[in-house]
Design an enzyme around this catalytic site. Structure first.
Site, mmCIF file in Angstrom:
data_model
loop_
_atom_site.group_PDB
_atom_site.id
_atom_site.type_symbol
_atom_site.label_atom_id
_atom_site.label_comp_id
_atom_site.label_asym_id
_atom_site.label_seq_id
_atom_site.Cartn_x
_atom_site.Cartn_y
_atom_site.Cartn_z
ATOM 1 N N TYR A 1 22.129 46.966 28.933
ATOM 2 C CA TYR A 1 20.918 46.161 29.185
ATOM 3 C C TYR A 1 20.333 45.620 27.880
ATOM 4 O O TYR A 1 19.838 44.492 27.845
ATOM 5 C CB TYR A 1 19.880 46.960 29.991
ATOM 6 N N GLN B 1 17.916 36.027 42.818
ATOM 7 C CA GLN B 1 18.589 37.303 42.554
ATOM 8 C C GLN B 1 18.638 37.554 41.057
ATOM 9 O O GLN B 1 19.052 38.619 40.618
ATOM 10 C CB GLN B 1 20.029 37.261 43.089
ATOM 11 N N HIS C 1 15.802 41.154 42.833
ATOM 12 C CA HIS C 1 16.467 42.257 42.129
ATOM 13 C C HIS C 1 15.698 42.712 40.893
ATOM 14 O O HIS C 1 16.236 43.445 40.068
ATOM 15 C CB HIS C 1 17.910 41.858 41.751
ATOM 16 N N THR D 1 25.105 30.922 43.677
ATOM 17 C CA THR D 1 25.372 32.337 43.995
ATOM 18 C C THR D 1 26.706 32.466 44.728
ATOM 19 O O THR D 1 27.044 31.622 45.559
ATOM 20 C CB THR D 1 24.234 32.984 44.830
HETATM 21 C C1 BV8 Z 1 20.637 47.486 49.664
HETATM 22 C C2 BV8 Z 1 21.781 44.634 39.312
HETATM 23 C C3 BV8 Z 1 19.865 49.012 51.325
HETATM 24 C C4 BV8 Z 1 22.329 44.696 37.967
HETATM 25 C C5 BV8 Z 1 22.588 43.624 41.270
HETATM 26 C C6 BV8 Z 1 26.010 44.570 53.827
HETATM 27 C C7 BV8 Z 1 27.365 44.296 53.790
HETATM 28 C C8 BV8 Z 1 28.147 44.746 52.718
HETATM 29 C C9 BV8 Z 1 27.577 45.492 51.682
HETATM 30 C C10 BV8 Z 1 26.236 45.760 51.727
HETATM 31 C C11 BV8 Z 1 25.469 45.308 52.779
HETATM 32 N N1 BV8 Z 1 24.195 45.705 52.563
HETATM 33 C C12 BV8 Z 1 24.137 46.380 51.392
HETATM 34 C C13 BV8 Z 1 25.371 46.437 50.858
HETATM 35 C C14 BV8 Z 1 25.715 47.103 49.595
HETATM 36 C C15 BV8 Z 1 25.396 46.300 48.371
HETATM 37 C C16 BV8 Z 1 26.250 45.050 48.362
HETATM 38 O O1 BV8 Z 1 25.846 43.979 48.742
HETATM 39 N N2 BV8 Z 1 27.461 45.172 47.885
HETATM 40 C C17 BV8 Z 1 28.346 44.024 47.812
HETATM 41 C C18 BV8 Z 1 28.960 43.963 46.431
HETATM 42 C C19 BV8 Z 1 29.339 44.096 48.921
HETATM 43 N N3 BV8 Z 1 23.977 45.973 48.310
HETATM 44 C C20 BV8 Z 1 23.086 46.821 47.824
HETATM 45 O O2 BV8 Z 1 23.396 47.933 47.432
HETATM 46 C C21 BV8 Z 1 21.658 46.358 47.811
HETATM 47 N N4 BV8 Z 1 20.783 47.350 48.360
HETATM 48 O O3 BV8 Z 1 21.160 46.755 50.473
HETATM 49 O O4 BV8 Z 1 19.779 48.526 50.022
HETATM 50 C C22 BV8 Z 1 21.002 49.989 51.359
HETATM 51 C C23 BV8 Z 1 20.990 51.060 50.504
HETATM 52 C C24 BV8 Z 1 22.066 51.987 50.557
HETATM 53 C C25 BV8 Z 1 23.111 51.774 51.445
HETATM 54 C C26 BV8 Z 1 23.101 50.667 52.281
HETATM 55 C C27 BV8 Z 1 22.029 49.768 52.242
HETATM 56 C C28 BV8 Z 1 21.196 46.209 46.380
HETATM 57 C C29 BV8 Z 1 21.838 45.060 45.727
HETATM 58 C C30 BV8 Z 1 21.363 45.012 44.305
HETATM 59 C C31 BV8 Z 1 22.252 44.223 43.513
HETATM 60 N N5 BV8 Z 1 21.873 44.243 42.129
HETATM 61 N N6 BV8 Z 1 22.583 43.810 40.030
HETATM 62 C C32 BV8 Z 1 21.690 43.734 37.034
HETATM 63 O O5 BV8 Z 1 21.505 42.556 37.310
HETATM 64 O O6 BV8 Z 1 21.421 44.237 35.960
HETATM 65 S S1 BV8 Z 1 23.780 42.561 41.886
HETATM 66 C C33 BV8 Z 1 24.289 41.327 40.858
HETATM 67 O O7 BV8 Z 1 24.837 40.403 41.776
HETATM 68 C C34 BV8 Z 1 23.321 40.508 40.094
HETATM 69 O O8 BV8 Z 1 22.125 41.140 39.818
HETATM 70 C C35 BV8 Z 1 23.065 39.275 40.923
HETATM 71 O O9 BV8 Z 1 21.702 39.148 41.214
HETATM 72 C C36 BV8 Z 1 23.811 39.542 42.188
HETATM 73 C C37 BV8 Z 1 24.368 38.372 42.867
HETATM 74 O O10 BV8 Z 1 25.314 37.716 42.075
HETATM 75 P P1 BV8 Z 1 25.223 36.156 41.891
HETATM 76 O O11 BV8 Z 1 23.882 35.816 41.433
HETATM 77 O O12 BV8 Z 1 25.704 35.500 43.117
HETATM 78 O O13 BV8 Z 1 26.231 35.907 40.660
HETATM 79 P P2 BV8 Z 1 27.823 35.800 40.657
HETATM 80 O O14 BV8 Z 1 28.269 35.932 39.263
HETATM 81 O O15 BV8 Z 1 28.441 36.664 41.658
HETATM 82 O O16 BV8 Z 1 28.102 34.308 41.143
HETATM 83 C C38 BV8 Z 1 27.746 33.212 40.344
HETATM 84 C C39 BV8 Z 1 28.040 31.969 41.146
HETATM 85 O O17 BV8 Z 1 27.545 30.857 40.441
HETATM 86 C C40 BV8 Z 1 29.539 31.736 41.370
HETATM 87 O O18 BV8 Z 1 29.734 31.459 42.750
HETATM 88 C C41 BV8 Z 1 29.857 30.518 40.510
HETATM 89 O O19 BV8 Z 1 30.828 29.653 41.104
HETATM 90 C C42 BV8 Z 1 28.517 29.821 40.472
HETATM 91 N N7 BV8 Z 1 28.254 28.984 39.295
HETATM 92 C C43 BV8 Z 1 28.599 29.201 38.003
HETATM 93 N N8 BV8 Z 1 28.087 28.250 37.205
HETATM 94 C C44 BV8 Z 1 27.395 27.405 38.013
HETATM 95 C C45 BV8 Z 1 27.503 27.872 39.355
HETATM 96 N N9 BV8 Z 1 26.943 27.244 40.393
HETATM 97 C C46 BV8 Z 1 26.222 26.145 40.118
HETATM 98 N N10 BV8 Z 1 26.049 25.630 38.859
HETATM 99 C C47 BV8 Z 1 26.630 26.240 37.786
HETATM 100 N N11 BV8 Z 1 26.461 25.709 36.541
#
Ligand code: BV8
Length: 246
Positions: A67, A100, A118, A191
């Site tokens: 961090y 996010q 987040h 996202t």
């Molecule tokens: C919860 C902190 C209740 C770190 C982050 C339902 C189904 C499946 C799984 C789950 C579900 N519900 C909950 C889950 C579990 C889990 C989850 O979702 N897992 C996933 C991986 C399957 N979720 C949780 O645990 C959440 N809590 O639901 O609580 C609960 C509790 C226990 C048990 C069950 C339920 C908590 C989620 C917290 C996530 N925290 N990080 C930190 O930041 O320090 S996640 C991390 O990913 C980041 O923080 C970010 O905010 C988040 C999302 O990522 P994106 O922002 O989308 O970024 P990414 O890099 O992936 O994508 C970038 C995109 O930009 C790309 O598509 C790219 O093409 C595009 N791009 C790039 N450049 C550009 C662009 N687009 C446009 N212009 C550009 N120039």
């Protein structure tokens, strides 16, 4: 692409309620690394090693070093054209921005009615949940004088005020985001749409009758489920849409 931008601009111009969900891609042009793209943060570090309460319990110094490094990177970044357009649109009544991102670049651009799903990399809470330390405090010092930092109230370990995997989002933030899915236009911008519950918001909005649009460099799991998907950088596409709104 021109037709899609024109039609989306017309929708936004006529909408009473617009909700914008943003992810790391919105800050990419500012120099903030994304999570899952090429050079994304998760390519060098496994999320489960660093962004979970279990990881912090195991090795708080390692997590805090990660961090501290991200704070240094983000500290040198400025809002880009995408943040600025979103900030301007947020001045309209009926506009909600749900992010996010933990970088606070939307805040620095002056965005109103912002839900930080987040948390913020610039805020901390007490790891031991002392009563005063349950309320996040802001610490923008660069570099941090002490890693890991301490709770300003009780002196025990502090943690980033960020929602880690497996942790619940703050009830009021999730409630505000869900309320904002009742809208006329819902934009999902920069996202990968893989992290829940944020990834479910666009589907909820569509189910409630919103016109839905995605802006992303590439197709995502949400692309087939939206009314219009525009491929391009947010910092390029949003100014084009803005210019086309009459
Ligand atoms: C919860 C902190 C209740 C770190 C982050 C339902 C189904 C499946 C799984 C789950 C579900 N519900 C909950 C889950 C579990 C889990 C989850 O979702 N897992 C996933 C991986 C399957 N979720 C949780 O645990 C959440 N809590 O639901 O609580 C609960 C509790 C226990 C048990 C069950 C339920 C908590 C989620 C917290 C996530 N925290 N990080 C930190 O930041 O320090 S996640 C991390 O990913 C980041 O923080 C970010 O905010 C988040 C999302 O990522 P994106 O922002 O989308 O970024 P990414 O890099 O992936 O994508 C970038 C995109 O930009 C790309 O598509 C790219 O093409 C595009 N791009 C790039 N450049 C550009 C662009 N687009 C446009 N212009 C550009 N120039």
């Amino acid at each position: 692409m021109h037709d899609r931008i024109e039609s989306l601009a017309a929708r936004i111009g006529a909408a009473a309620r617009v909700t914008i969900l943003t992810g790391a891609g919105v800050s990419a042009a500012s120099g903030v690394p994304t999570f899952r793209g090429r050079d994304g943060l998760w390519r060098q570090h496994r999320a489960e090693d660093l962004a979970t309460p279990q990881a912090f319990r195991r090795d708080p110094a390692l997590v805090w070093e990660w961090y501290a490094w991200r704070r240094e990177t983000i500290g040198g970044c400025r809002p880009n054209a995408a943040h600025e357009i979103i900030a301007r649109w947020s001045q309209r009544s009926g506009c909600t921005v749900v992010t996010q991102n933990v970088d606070d670049l939307h805040l620095r651009a002056g965005t109103r009615n912002l839900v930080r799903l987040h948390g913020s990399i610039w805020e901390q809470t007490c790891w031991n949940a002392c009563p005063e330390g349950a309320v996040a405090w802001r610490d923008e010092r660069q570099p941090l004088p002490e890693v890991p930092p301490r709770c300003v109230h009780c002196g025990s370990l502090a943690r980033p005020a960020i929602v880690w995997f497996g942790e619940s989002l703050r009830h009021e933030d999730l409630a505000a985001a869900m309320t904002a899915t009742a809208c006329d236009v819902f934009l999902t911008v920069g996202t990968s749409s893989v992290v829940y519950p944020a990834a479910g918001l666009v589907h909820e909005a569509r189910a409630r009758g919103a016109f839905t649009a995605e802006i992303n460099l590439e197709a995502t799991g949400a692309s087939d489920g939206v009314d219009v998907a525009i491929q391009g950088g947010a910092e390029v596409v949003l100014p084009l849409i803005d210019a086309a709104i009459r």
